[in-house]
Structure formats: structure tokens, C-alpha cells
Write a protein that holds these residues in place. Structure first.
Motif, short mmCIF file in Angstrom:
data_model
loop_
_atom_site.label_atom_id
_atom_site.label_comp_id
_atom_site.label_asym_id
_atom_site.label_seq_id
_atom_site.Cartn_x
_atom_site.Cartn_y
_atom_site.Cartn_z
N HIS A 213 0.83 -1.21 0.00
CA HIS A 213 0.00 0.00 0.00
C HIS A 213 0.86 1.26 0.00
O HIS A 213 0.52 2.25 -0.65
N ARG A 214 1.97 1.23 0.74
CA ARG A 214 2.86 2.41 0.75
C ARG A 214 3.39 2.70 -0.65
O ARG A 214 3.60 3.85 -1.02
N HIS A 215 3.61 1.65 -1.44
CA HIS A 215 4.07 1.84 -2.82
C HIS A 215 2.91 2.19 -3.74
O HIS A 215 3.11 2.87 -4.75
N ALA A 216 1.71 1.71 -3.43
CA ALA A 216 0.55 1.93 -4.30
C ALA A 216 0.23 3.41 -4.44
O ALA A 216 -0.15 3.86 -5.53
N ARG A 217 0.38 4.15 -3.37
CA ARG A 217 0.02 5.58 -3.44
C ARG A 217 0.90 6.36 -4.42
O ARG A 217 0.36 7.01 -5.32
N PRO A 218 2.22 6.31 -4.30
CA PRO A 218 3.03 7.03 -5.29
C PRO A 218 2.93 6.42 -6.69
O PRO A 218 2.97 7.15 -7.68
N ASP A 219 2.77 5.10 -6.77
CA ASP A 219 2.61 4.48 -8.08
C ASP A 219 1.33 4.95 -8.75
O ASP A 219 1.31 5.21 -9.96
N ALA A 220 0.25 5.06 -7.98
CA ALA A 220 -1.02 5.55 -8.53
C ALA A 220 -0.87 7.00 -8.99
O ALA A 220 -1.40 7.38 -10.05
N ARG A 221 -0.13 7.81 -8.23
CA ARG A 221 0.11 9.20 -8.65
C ARG A 221 0.88 9.24 -9.96
O ARG A 221 0.59 10.07 -10.84
N ALA A 222 1.84 8.35 -10.12
CA ALA A 222 2.61 8.30 -11.38
C ALA A 222 1.71 7.94 -12.55
O ALA A 222 1.82 8.53 -13.64
N VAL A 223 0.80 7.00 -12.34
CA VAL A 223 -0.14 6.63 -13.39
C VAL A 223 -1.07 7.80 -13.70
O VAL A 223 -1.32 8.12 -14.87
N LEU A 224 -1.54 8.47 -12.67
CA LEU A 224 -2.40 9.64 -12.87
C LEU A 224 -1.67 10.72 -13.67
O LEU A 224 -2.26 11.34 -14.56
N ASP A 225 -0.40 10.95 -13.36
CA ASP A 225 0.37 11.93 -14.11
C ASP A 225 0.47 11.56 -15.59
O ASP A 225 0.35 12.41 -16.46
N ILE A 226 0.68 10.28 -15.84
CA ILE A 226 0.79 9.80 -17.23
C ILE A 226 -0.53 10.01 -17.96
O ILE A 226 -0.56 10.41 -19.13
N LEU A 227 -1.64 9.73 -17.27
CA LEU A 227 -2.95 9.83 -17.90
C LEU A 227 -3.51 11.25 -17.93
O LEU A 227 -4.61 11.46 -18.42
N HIS A 228 -2.75 12.18 -17.40
CA HIS A 228 -3.22 13.57 -17.37
C HIS A 228 -3.47 14.12 -18.77
O HIS A 228 -4.42 14.85 -19.00
#
Length: 180
Positions: free
Chosen positions: A103-118
Motif C-alpha cells: 500500500h505504501r508503494h501503491a500511493r506514489p505508483d497511482a500518482r505516477a499513473v495519474l500523471d501519465i494519464l493527465h
């Protein structure tokens, strides 16, 4: 009350029926199924090298709305209840420690995906790699949760535990009363 992404977007992610909050373990499992659908969606986007607007909205909605609430459901409520109720021979602590680390990794990983999909422009090889890695990691995590965590929750949690979990999950989603 904020509508979950499922009520607003399609793109291959099946809506979770809010009435399942009456059965919190079933609701958690249903969100896991949505996350698997997200993984498939991210892999389709990576394979094409670009995303459609509806795909971006669905992925962004899940990653910024439902995923954070789901992580809180598990970390704040489910995991502590399991630590309390599981037997020593269940060896649940090691599993929960690993899931919390994920879960600690999921949060920054999800932000990275969100940035890509921006921006729905053509995705770079690095960006498609990020999407694929997120999907791979999430699938491995979901295997542990669906094969071990959910069965232990069904086995060990009491009626009072489920009431506590249900109330917290509803409150987290802005629902004060049971969903019919």
C-alpha cells in the motif's frame, strides 16, 4: 455525497453496487475485481500507446477516488480487526505487514499513473512501462488479498467487527445510513 467513479464512468470497469456496503467483505472483494479491471484497462492503454477520454476518466476516477478509500478501509479497519481476531497459527501479521508495504508503494505508483494519464497524447515507452508495472504489481497484491486476506476476514471477523467495518466504510464514503 460524492459519486464514486463507477457511477460516472465506464470504459470496462464494472460499477460496485453501493448496497454491497451492507456486506463489507463482499464490497472489498468487489473493489478488488474493479482493480483487476483497471489493470486490464491500463494494459490495453499501454499496448495502444494512448488512451481514450473515457478510459482516462475511468482510470483517474478509480485511482483518485475509490482506491484511496479502499486502502483506508483495509489499513484503518480491516487489518487491525484481523490482527485482533486471527489466531497465532494464522500467521496473519507477516501477510498484513507485506500488504501494508504494498500500500505504501501503491500511493506514489497511482500518482505516477495519474500523471501519465493527465494528457491523452501518445505515451512514451517509459510511460507504458509504468502502466504495465503498476498493473503487474497490483495483480500480485490482489492475489494475496483474494486468496488469503478475504477468506481470513470471512472466517475470523465477528458480527460486531463487521458492524464496525461497515460503519467506517459508509462514513468514509459519506453515507450515514444503510444503502437499500
Amino acid at each position: 455525497m460524492q459519486q464514486p467513479y463507477q457511477a460516472r464512468h465506464g470504459a470496462g470497469i464494472t460499477p460496485v453496487d453501493p448496497a454491497l456496503l451492507n456486506r463489507p467483505i463482499d464490497y472489498l472483494h468487489a473493489v478488488h475485481l474493479c482493480e483487476r479491471e483497471l489493470c486490464a484497462l491500463l494494459e490495453r492503454i499501454a499496448a495502444r500507446g494512448h488512451a481514450r477520454t473515457d478510459e482516462i476518466e475511468a482510470a483517474r476516477g478509480f485511482l483518485s477516488g475509490d482506491l484511496p478509500a479502499h486502502l483506508e478501509d483495509e489499513e484503518q479497519d480491516l487489518f487491525p480487526l484481523l490482527r485482533l481476531r486471527c489466531e497465532a497459527e494464522d500467521e496473519i501479521d507477516r501477510l498484513l505487514d507485506r500488504l501494508q508495504d504494498d500500500h505504501r508503494h501503491a500511493r506514489p505508483d497511482a500518482r505516477a499513473v495519474l500523471d501519465i494519464l493527465h494528457a491523452p497524447s501518445r505515451l512514451s515507452a517509459r510511460a507504458t512501462g509504468v502502466l504495465r508495472r503498476f498493473a503487474d504489481h497490483a495483480r500480485r497484491h490482489l492475489i494475496l488479498e483474494n486468496a488469503i486476506l478475504i477468506p481470513f476476514a470471512r472466517l475470523r471477523l465477528t458480527g460486531a467487527d463487521l458492524d464496525t467495518l461497515r460503519a467506517s466504510m459508509r462514513r468514509r464514503r459519506g453515507l450515514a445510513t444503510p444503502v437499500d
